[in-house]
Design a protein around this motif. Structure first.
Motif, PDB file in Angstrom:
ATOM      1  N   THR A 354       0.679  -1.023   0.219  1.00 20.09           N
ATOM      2  CA  THR A 354      -0.091  -0.066  -0.139  1.00 20.09           C
ATOM      3  C   THR A 354       1.306   1.359   0.071  1.00 20.09           C
ATOM      4  OG1 THR A 354      -1.870  -1.155   1.088  1.00 20.09           O
ATOM      5  CG2 THR A 354      -1.802   0.957   1.584  1.00 20.09           C
ATOM      6  N   LEU A 355       2.234   1.550   1.327  1.00 19.60           N
ATOM      7  CA  LEU A 355       3.019   2.317   0.682  1.00 19.60           C
ATOM      8  C   LEU A 355       3.550   2.456  -0.636  1.00 19.60           C
ATOM      9  CD1 LEU A 355       4.328   1.681   4.624  1.00 19.60           C
ATOM     10  CD2 LEU A 355       2.790   3.892   3.801  1.00 19.60           C
ATOM     11  N   GLY A 359       2.710   6.330  -2.940  1.00 21.74           N
ATOM     12  CA  GLY A 359       3.943   6.718  -3.124  1.00 21.74           C
ATOM     13  C   GLY A 359       4.825   7.001  -4.496  1.00 21.74           C
ATOM     14  N   ALA A 489      -6.264   4.235   0.090  1.00 17.86           N
ATOM     15  CA  ALA A 489      -5.145   3.238   0.888  1.00 17.86           C
ATOM     16  C   ALA A 489      -5.489   2.602   1.057  1.00 17.86           C
ATOM     17  CB  ALA A 489      -4.435   4.193   2.279  1.00 17.86           C
TER      18      ALA A 489
END
Length: 557
Positions: A354-355, A359, A489
């Motif tokens: 997810t991160l 990004g 997210a």
């Protein structure tokens, strides 16, 4: 030109270094998405010896036929259920309409492989559903009751259709609500009944939205591995997995994957070509949504039943069975010791994916905002992975990741005398990379939509006060994009958590997630032991469904 009149475009032009960095980073994101597709072509071109003629004669025709029939059946069933319930909820008044407006989305919380997992256990001759029916009818022997078999192609069509119809429901309901009251009122004035108005006016106007929903349902159908394997349907996706795993032929798997990918993209192009001249009816400045028609008592009960059946079969029954089975498992055997480690593994990989996806999506969205990129090609290419099934993506990643690992290991051994081993292929990094490519479309689309609600005057005002472009993004854009970032997210995290095909093929050895745990227990026939893991996946999956229900609920008045 004065400083206050500078636009984001001129700001980007005034900062060529930042623009070049953004273009380079966006290009790297696109190359990351295209890497497995290019590797897939290269791997398939290596040839598989005598295996491909065998696959072409004995495997591909049958798998292609099963895949086409499954996709057609699921598309028709999801289209009928989704469109019919959307029409009832959007334009009719009947008992429970407000409840069904959001409850019809609940089946989205149940992955297709868990739906199959539940029904195979629930409708077994000794399962709870046949046992209950026999007790109500006074039957004693399992042979006295006949129920339709779910382990076949029709059963797979029904079960997948019950999970995937909300894609059509969401799109169709939005289209019906956008249709102005004047159009439908004019049809009624000319003597058209409710059925004729629906078939001749409302349905043709909603066809583009319905086509989008059906296409999403078909993509999920093609991506499925677990449900089709549990139910005995040999699809192309399952053939890719079995060719790589059972026949140990990566080129053969790549050739099938490339063949399937070509068919999938051809279907998407045909769908877009078929609706090229269609558009959803625009709403004028004074247009208002159609007034809901009050149904009579008999019609209202039928409408309520039409909405209750898919909600019950698609969510209430499987969720209830999972909860009951998990409760029994907990009472008699306690919580499996491994379940918390598997939950932690799932959360770790899904969180990292997810991160990374956020990004990458933010890079593309910011580059479009400051005009470092022109046109819509980059976001389209960055979103390409969503149309690629997990098995195809996994096969495409295996070769470049293995080549990179071998190069790093040999270089390390040559320089230090210590090989590094499989840094990416043997760790969760490969799976995180697959998650990013597969679900990058969600943050890209969400952040693009979020930027559309932020006026460019804010950028110009900040630049006129001396703020640099990175400061504009950090201090203005990111706080305003917080809702879009949070929604993206959440959706990416749950999708990563539920993803099965890529997880099975790319997870490290002896590394279990909740999804792979459920798959393993179902493969062994020990359904009760997998109920708790399946229930955890469903409970987490409910969160974005509830959020989606709140966001998609129309404002009254």
């Amino acid at each position: 030109m004065s400083v206050a009149a500078r636009s984001p475009a001129s700001a980007g032009a005034g900062a060529p270094t930042g623009a070049r960095l953004l273009r380079g980073a966006s290009g790297a994101v696109v190359l990351l998405v295209l890497l497995p597709l290019a590797a897939l072509v290269w791997t398939a071109a290596q040839g598989s010896g005598d295996l491909w003629p065998h696959l072409l004669r004995h495997v591909v025709p049958h798998a292609l036929g099963e895949t086409v029939l499954l996709a057609l059946g699921v598309g028709v069933l999801a289209g009928i259920i989704g469109t019919g319930t959307a029409w009832l909820v959007a334009v009719c008044r009947f008992p429970g309409r407000g409840l069904f407006e959001w409850a019809l989305l609940l089946p989205l919380a149940i992955p297709t492989y868990i739906q199959a997992f539940v029904y195979v256990d629930a409708v077994h001759p000794l399962g709870p559903i046949p046992t209950l029916i026999r007790s109500l009818l006074g039957m004693k022997s399992p042979r006295d009751l006949w129920l339709p078999e779910v382990r076949n192609l029709p059963g797979c069509i029904v079960l997948l259709g019950l999970v995937l119809y909300p894609y059509v429901y969401l799109a169709a309901r939005a289209a019906f609500l956008m249709q102005t009251a004047s159009i439908l009122d004019a049809a009624r004035t000319l003597g058209a009944g409710a059925g004729e108005t629906f078939l001749r006016i409302a349905l043709p106007l909603a066809r583009p939205a319905i086509a989008v929903g059906v296409t999403l349902a078909l993509m999920e159908t093609v991506n499925d591995v677990g449900a089709s394997e549990f139910l005995g349907v040999q699809t192309l996706t399952l053939s890719i997995y079995s060719t790589w795993l059972n026949r140990s032929s990566l080129p053969g798997a790549a050739q099938i994957a490339l063949f399937m990918l070509a068919i999938l993209f051809a279907l998407v192009m045909v769908e877009r070509w078929g609706r090229r001249h269609l558009s959803i009816a625009a709403i004028g400045a004074r247009a208002h949504a159609p007034a809901r028609r009050l149904l009579g008592r008999g019609q209202g009960m039928l409408a309520m039943l039409a909405c209750l059946v898919p909600v019950t079969l698609g969510f209430l029954l499987p969720a209830g069975h999972l909860a009951h089975t998990a409760w029994k498992r907990w009472l008699f055997h306690g919580v499996p010791a491994s379940i918390w480690q598997e939950a932690a593994n799932t959360a770790l990989l899904a969180g990292l994916g997810t991160l990374a996806a956020l990004g990458c999506g933010l890079i593309v969205a910011v580059a479009l905002r400051v005009r470092a990129l022109r046109g819509g090609l980059v976001p389209r290419l960055a979103s390409l992975g969503y149309a690629v099934p997990g098995t195809v993506l996994a096969v495409g990643l295996l070769v470049p990741l293995a080549a990179f690992d071998n190069w790093v290991s040999s270089t390390s051994a040559r320089l230090t005398g210590v090989p590094t081993g499989l840094l990416l292929s043997g760790s969760g990094a490969a799976l995180v990379l697959a998650y990013v490519i597969r679900f990058l479309a969600i943050p890209v689309g969400g952040l693009e939509a979020g930027y559309g609600r932020i006026g460019t005057t804010l950028d110009m005002a900040a630049r006129s006060l001396g703020e640099r472009p990175p400061g504009v993004v950090r201090r203005i854009h990111l706080p305003l994009l917080r809702p879009a970032l949070g929604t993206a997210a959440l959706l990416v995290f749950v999708d990563c958590m539920k993803e099965l095909p890529a997880t099975l093929m790319l997870r490290p050895l002896n590394f279990e997630t909740l999804a792979s745990h459920v798959y393993g227990e179902a493969a062994r026939g020990t359904y009760e032991d997998g109920a708790l893991a399946a229930l955890l996946i469903v409970l987490v999956g409910l969160v974005p469904v509830i959020l989606l229900a709140r966001l998609s609920r129309p404002r009254e008045g």
